[in-house]
Scaffold this motif. Sequence first.
Motif, PDB file in Angstrom:
ATOM      1  N   ILE A   1      14.856 -15.901  -2.398  1.00 33.33           N
ATOM      2  CA  ILE A   1      15.427 -16.666  -1.294  1.00 33.33           C
ATOM      3  C   ILE A   1      14.350 -17.089  -0.304  1.00 33.33           C
TER       4      ILE A   1
ATOM      5  N   GLU B   1      22.748  -8.240  -4.691  1.00 29.68           N
ATOM      6  CA  GLU B   1      22.006  -8.835  -3.580  1.00 29.68           C
ATOM      7  C   GLU B   1      21.153  -7.759  -2.927  1.00 29.68           C
TER       8      GLU B   1
ATOM      9  N   TYR C   1      18.874  -6.610   0.329  1.00 26.26           N
ATOM     10  CA  TYR C   1      18.589  -6.844   1.740  1.00 26.26           C
ATOM     11  C   TYR C   1      17.648  -5.765   2.270  1.00 26.26           C
TER      12      TYR C   1
ATOM     13  N   THR D   1      17.839  -9.323   7.563  1.00 20.23           N
ATOM     14  CA  THR D   1      17.903 -10.756   7.250  1.00 20.23           C
ATOM     15  C   THR D   1      19.357 -11.132   7.020  1.00 20.23           C
ATOM     16  N   ASN D   2      19.713 -12.345   7.423  1.00 16.26           N
ATOM     17  CA  ASN D   2      21.091 -12.801   7.229  1.00 16.26           C
ATOM     18  C   ASN D   2      21.391 -13.120   5.779  1.00 16.26           C
ATOM     19  N   ARG D   3      20.367 -13.524   5.056  1.00 21.78           N
ATOM     20  CA  ARG D   3      20.526 -13.856   3.643  1.00 21.78           C
ATOM     21  C   ARG D   3      19.761 -12.840   2.811  1.00 21.78           C
TER      22      ARG D   3
END
Length: 433
Positions: free
Chosen positions: A5, A230, A232, A243-245
């Motif tokens: 990302i 995912e 993070y 992080t938001n993503r």
Amino acid sequence: MLALISGAALAVTGLAVPAAAAAPEQSKPSRASVRPVVFIHGSAGSAMQFRTQAKRLAGNGYPIDLVEAHEYDSPNIATIIAAVYADLDARIDRLLAAAGTEQVDLLAHSLGTFVTQGYLNSSPARAARVANYVNLDGRPAAALPGGVRTLAIWGEGDPARAVAGATNVYFPDQSHTQTVSSTESFQEIFRFLQGREPRTTKIVPQAHAQVSGRAVLFPSNAGVGEAAVELYPVSPLTGRRLTNRPVRVQTVKPDGSFGPVPVLPFARYEFALVRTGQATHHFYFEPFVRSDSFVRLVTSRPGEGIGALVDTSDRHTALTFQRQKEWWGAEGDELWVNGTNILNGANAPRAKRVIGVFAFDDGSDGVTDLTAPLPEFFAVTFMTGMDVFIPAAQQRPGTVQILARQRGGGFSAMPVPNWKSSEHRVSIEINDH
């Protein structure tokens, strides 16, 4: 498909490897000087029981790709044993080809010793491909399984247990799963496999680490399908995302496998298992100071298994803890949640051999009651459950403060977000060392 990302995302979080933390490892033996190692777990187990030892082996020169776990559906072993043997044959074929050796070393724990002894006794040809066998606190035997050189390690319990003809070692102060993960067991295992002392029993840090593993259903070890993982980075102070993503997103393969994904040593991460129409399952681990291929994201389908017994609501957070060393609630182990030690002699007695702890607001009544364990969880082997009200986020996100103290010394601080149990599941893996 693996998608990066943002390559700069970690930099902006301030996550960095301490300058002196990841010193170069000592010189390693050649790849040809070690045989592949295969670990066979016990009842309701997985590769997780051998995570620490796999990293200790790697720190002593074992290539990470030559240390594997052979996982299977333990509740149904009686009906699938032939398939388990066939799959083990195929695994050994692959490892021998990859290593360029003629034999492997097998290690097994608990029910896995029944599986492995049966495998070695089933065929001289199978036994001939195994140089050494380590029998960890499991099945005694009247002779060396398949005639293979054997080390048998025994924990607390009947001191008369033995494998005849083997090197039998006894640790009467260690519990059942602890015999797999302990430093003392590692020393015996390494000495037996290599004929010398290990250079170190520590988890040797690396400057660059990668994490891989599987998302699996409990207790079958079947892969979780149609899911994504995912990754993070999270704050070591609050457990909340930095992080938001996600910095990495990976679709889980049909067998549940994912990775490898790069991680920074000494940073903390959340692995979020995302499935359409299901609650997100958040997994928190202590920092990965070196590469780790034995990570397991253990979950279940909605309404199935022991997870279906957990009460959920918008008002409380539900937590699951796991440690590959039994919790002794009245003998030195403590597990503090928001300032309350939730372990005691009633819900985690030594004799229960607890490695999995469920903590949630039973009945969703906002009341904590630690006088007795939740019976439906306590009835499950190696599990316990307790009624703990952990307030969930309402207007703004908060933190569940978690501190684990190990008998004999050492502690782990593992704060996590106070996710609503109505929409989120939370699992926390505490190191066994």
